[in-house]
Enzyme design. Structure first.
Site, PDB file in Angstrom:
ATOM      1  N   TYR A 169      45.202 -40.755  12.864  1.00 11.74           N
ATOM      2  CA  TYR A 169      46.242 -41.605  12.292  1.00 11.74           C
ATOM      3  C   TYR A 169      47.611 -40.935  12.375  1.00 11.74           C
ATOM      4  CZ  TYR A 169      42.786 -44.747  10.189  1.00 11.74           C
ATOM      5  OH  TYR A 169      41.777 -45.658   9.994  1.00 11.74           O
ATOM      6  N   LYS A 184      29.079 -29.097 -16.829  1.00 11.63           N
ATOM      7  CA  LYS A 184      29.884 -30.314 -16.856  1.00 11.63           C
ATOM      8  C   LYS A 184      30.313 -30.675 -15.431  1.00 11.63           C
ATOM      9  CE  LYS A 184      34.188 -27.790 -17.743  1.00 11.63           C
ATOM     10  NZ  LYS A 184      35.387 -27.683 -18.601  1.00 11.63           N
TER      11      LYS A 184
END
Length: 372
Positions: A265, A40
């Site tokens: 940043y 999965k």
């Protein structure tokens, strides 16, 4: 998100390592135990089609487990023939698809069966497994009477109840009280059934590793087949397991910054002296999250700290010297004698290694290696 094969960032998946891990586990299980690979979430970020195709060809598993019908259909479309079990609750639209493509569905409540009957849907030929909630608190039946009613209703409608299963919440933890409680609950429920489905399974990766004495007819192997310790570093693995995935990139820019220069940043990092700063083409859009600032990557066998905030597409690191563009950088994996594991990345993020590999986005190409 579109894959970016023309960028030097990639996840390298060793398929032979996955097969090796399954063989290692199988060697410690009863020979008749069925082994299902849990693929999965795109095989925990490793690539469901490539991983499943290789395992089916190598004949090391008896089937596959996925989370929903669409993941099952992806495998069938790729030509996979072995058994596929959907572990989650399916939408009613999945019924005809499951029958057509020979996919087993999970039945987890009488309410779901009520919806089937209200919709007038035909379940003839549907193969299903009953999910028992033995203490996990998610989906599943809580008592034997409800399970028996579900089995009777399904069989009366023409469905085949092939299996019954549960899932443990704490099999990867040192304290076994909850595990023993769940095991006792599941065993008591099974004992109360007048007739049991043929396949009884309760073992995930952790149970298969550390509670092999409780293994029933099948095991569902997820995290461990990718070479990841389900407990992180809480419990030691009982035998050798090989990590299957490495995350690699390259230096695309190197510069020497003077003292008191800010990086990234928010100017959250300022050089304390003249420093070499390298830039990598990977960021949080690739699954290399912002909280990796302060962690390290490997360059030429040396740990190089991530400085400045991780941005969407780029990460900056402090280098011990100037390196040429194109120098390999390892974010997960080995370089020389040094190694960075997915569990170490998880510890930096205060999460688990499952999440680390599942978060690697589609923008990062998967490159496969095998001995074939």
């Amino acid at each position: 998100m579109k894959a970016s094969p023309h960028r030097p960032t990639r996840a390298v998946v060793d398929l032979t390592a996955i097969a090796f891990n399954i063989k290692q586990i199988a060697a410690h299980l009863p020979q008749e135990t069925k082994k299902w690979a849990v693929v999965k979430a795109d095989a925990y970020g490793h690539g469901a089609v490539a991983v499943s195709s290789y395992l089916e060809t190598e004949e090391v598993v008896d089937g596959f487990c996925v989370s929903n019908i669409d993941e099952a259909l992806e495998l069938r479309a790729a030509g996979l023939k072995k058994k596929i079990l959907v572990l989650g609750v399916s939408d009613l639209t999945a019924l005809d698809l499951a029958r057509t493509h020979q996919v087993c569905l999970t039945v987890a409540s009488l309410d779901w069966l009520d919806l089937l009957e209200e919709a007038g849907l035909d379940v003839t030929g549907l193969v299903c497994h009953i999910k028992v909630d033995s203490g996990m608190g998610r989906i599943g039946f809580r008592d034997s009477k409800s399970v028996q009613r579900a089995i009777e209703r399904l069989e009366a409608a023409g469905a085949q109840v092939e299996g019954i299963f549960t899932h443990f919440a704490t099999a990867d933890e040192p304290d076994q009280e909850k595990f023993e409680e769940q095991l006792a609950n599941f065993q008591a429920l099974l004992a109360a059934l007048p007739q049991k489905p043929a396949l009884i399974h309760a073992s995930n990766s952790a149970t298969s590793l550390w509670h092999a004495e409780t293994v029933m007819q099948a095991v569902r192997l997820g995290d461990i087949i990718y070479g990841l310790n389900p407990s992180g570093d809480v419990l030691d693995l009982p035998y050798e397991i090989k990590p299957a995935l490495s995350l690699e990139s390259q230096l695309v820019h190197v510069k020497k910054l003077p003292e008191n220069s800010s990086v990234g940043y928010g100017a959250s990092y300022v050089t304390s002296q003249e420093e070499y700063i390298g830039t990598l083409p990977i960021g949080y859009a690739d699954g290399w999250t912002r909280d990796m600032q302060g962690f390290s990557v490997l360059v030429d066998g040396q740990f190089c700290p991530i400085v400045g905030r991780v941005s969407m597409d780029q990460t900056t690191i402090r280098l011990p010297k100037a390196y040429p563009l194109g120098t390999p950088v390892i974010l997960i994996g080995s370089s020389g004698q040094a190694e960075i594991t997915a569990s170490q990345v998880a510890q930096q993020r205060a999460t688990i290694n499952y999440e680390v590999v599942c978060l690697l986005s589609d923008r990062v190409p998967r490159v496969y290696r095998s001995d074939d």
